[in-house]
Enzyme design. Structure first.
Site, PDB file in Angstrom:
ATOM      1  N   ILE A  35       0.907  -1.208  -0.195  1.00 56.40           N
ATOM      2  CA  ILE A  35       0.167   0.112   0.006  1.00 56.40           C
ATOM      3  C   ILE A  35       0.813   1.281  -0.121  1.00 56.40           C
ATOM      4  O   ILE A  35       0.159   2.498  -0.366  1.00 56.40           O
ATOM      5  CB  ILE A  35      -0.917  -0.162   1.082  1.00 56.40           C
ATOM      6  CG1 ILE A  35      -2.090   1.080   1.097  1.00 56.40           C
ATOM      7  CG2 ILE A  35      -0.218   0.080   2.484  1.00 56.40           C
ATOM      8  CD1 ILE A  35      -3.225   0.859   1.853  1.00 56.40           C
ATOM      9  N   TYR A 138      -7.875 -11.376  15.356  1.00 53.69           N
ATOM     10  CA  TYR A 138      -6.765 -11.760  14.557  1.00 53.69           C
ATOM     11  C   TYR A 138      -7.111 -13.175  14.313  1.00 53.69           C
ATOM     12  O   TYR A 138      -6.955 -14.008  13.136  1.00 53.69           O
ATOM     13  CB  TYR A 138      -5.477 -11.770  15.013  1.00 53.69           C
ATOM     14  CG  TYR A 138      -4.344 -12.357  14.345  1.00 53.69           C
ATOM     15  CD1 TYR A 138      -3.873 -11.692  13.292  1.00 53.69           C
ATOM     16  CD2 TYR A 138      -3.602 -13.286  14.870  1.00 53.69           C
ATOM     17  CE1 TYR A 138      -2.843 -12.310  12.570  1.00 53.69           C
ATOM     18  CE2 TYR A 138      -2.647 -13.916  14.206  1.00 53.69           C
ATOM     19  CZ  TYR A 138      -2.071 -13.272  13.115  1.00 53.69           C
ATOM     20  OH  TYR A 138      -1.114 -13.943  12.380  1.00 53.69           O
TER      21      TYR A 138
END
Length: 317
Positions: A35, A138
């Site tokens: 990104i 997670y």
């Protein structure tokens, strides 16, 4: 694997994986995406937000990829601080990557984690197939990801593969928000300060692996004969299991004055307590020949040598 696109190429694993893949398959045959723009890799690269499925598809198609290695994800402790963002990124990015693999007929890899287990999972010699009821976002992401990869293989025939990584130790990448990152940070602090304050309590055992073994495991699994793979996604793999005082004792063999105390972080300690002490990698050994090369002693020697070299090089420059 002939032409590979890697997402999350500037992350904990991706930053080293890209170089390893380029050494093996050729610089121009690995496209590093992330990104943000980085200078870590010399070779084909592109900025990519994994939430943009069309951009990912177009990059993979234009590159002529036959493999996608999807590494972009938020790590455990960071994900727990922002669970909604973690779900959107981890699951949305994974779905986009799987869709790219499906539509372009790519081989596919994404990692799971020992975080996919929970407090009800057997703690010692945790089986390949066992109860998975994680108590973190997670962990929930990782279990859902394992199932999603299985689904894409069973429904669409996508050649999905994956491993459950233990904590990963590296001299290249600094700690990045994982629960097991104390086992990385302790080496940095040992050299810089001669002291470390552990946020994980004494006698808390967790599986660990040195990064070179983790990178080799990815390559070995992706090159394995598909007819031998029974589990395909989320193979248990491990190299060692230790608790903080054991790694401190190993460091003292090289730095005798090193000291350590404890200031336990309740959030990360709770996460660690929900994970196994040691998992059973038998399925990976039998189905694709997994084998780790580094134990705690060998890893410690190499970590300290490499970090000392980095420190000297930085001081000179």
């Amino acid at each position: 694997m002939k032409k590979i696109i890697v997402t999350g190429a500037l992350g904990q694993i991706g930053s080293e994986l890209v170089g390893t893949l380029r050494e093996k398959y050729g610089v121009d045959r690995v496209l590093a995406t992330d990104i943000r723009q980085g200078t870590e890799h010399s070779g084909p690269s592109a900025i990519l937000d994994v939430m943009d499925g069309k951009a990912m598809h177009d990059l993979a198609k234009d590159f002529g990829a036959d493999t996608i290695i999807h590494m972009a994800a938020l790590l455990s402790a960071t994900a727990e601080k922002n669970p909604l963002f973690a779900w959107n990124l981890n699951m949305g990015g994974l779905m986009n990557a799987l869709e790219v693999a499906r539509t372009l007929d790519l081989q596919f890899f994404t990692p799971s984690s020992i975080g996919a287990f929970g407090p009800d999972t057997p703690k010692n010699n945790t089986p390949q197939d066992t109860i998975q009821r994680p108590t973190t976002m997670y962990g929930v992401n990782k279990v859902a990801g394992e199932l999603l990869c299985d689904y894409y293989h069973q429904k669409y025939g996508v050649d999905t593969r994956g491993v459950r990584f233990p904590g990963l130790v590296s001299y290249v990448t600094p700690p990045g928000g994982g629960t097991t990152d104390y086992a990385v940070d302790i080496y940095y602090k040992a050299i810089a300060d001669g002291h470390y304050t552990s946020y994980i309590a004494q006698d808390t055992y967790m599986d660990m692996m040195y990064m070179p073994d983790a990178l080799q495991a990815i390559i070995d699994l992706m090159e394995a004969d598909s007819t031998r793979l029974v589990h395909r996604n989320a193979f248990n793999i491990t190299a060692m299991s230790f608790e903080p005082s054991q790694i401190a004792a190993e460091i003292r063999k090289h730095i005798p004055h090193f000291t350590m105390d404890y200031a336990v972080d309740p959030m990360r300690q709770a996460i660690a307590d929900s994970w196994p002490n040691r998992i059973d990698p038998t399925a990976a050994v039998q189905e694709w020949g997994f084998k780790a090369q580094y134990d705690l002693a060998k890893m410690t020697t190499d970590m300290l040598e490499k970090l000392q070299q980095k420190r000297i090089t930085k001081a000179i420059s």
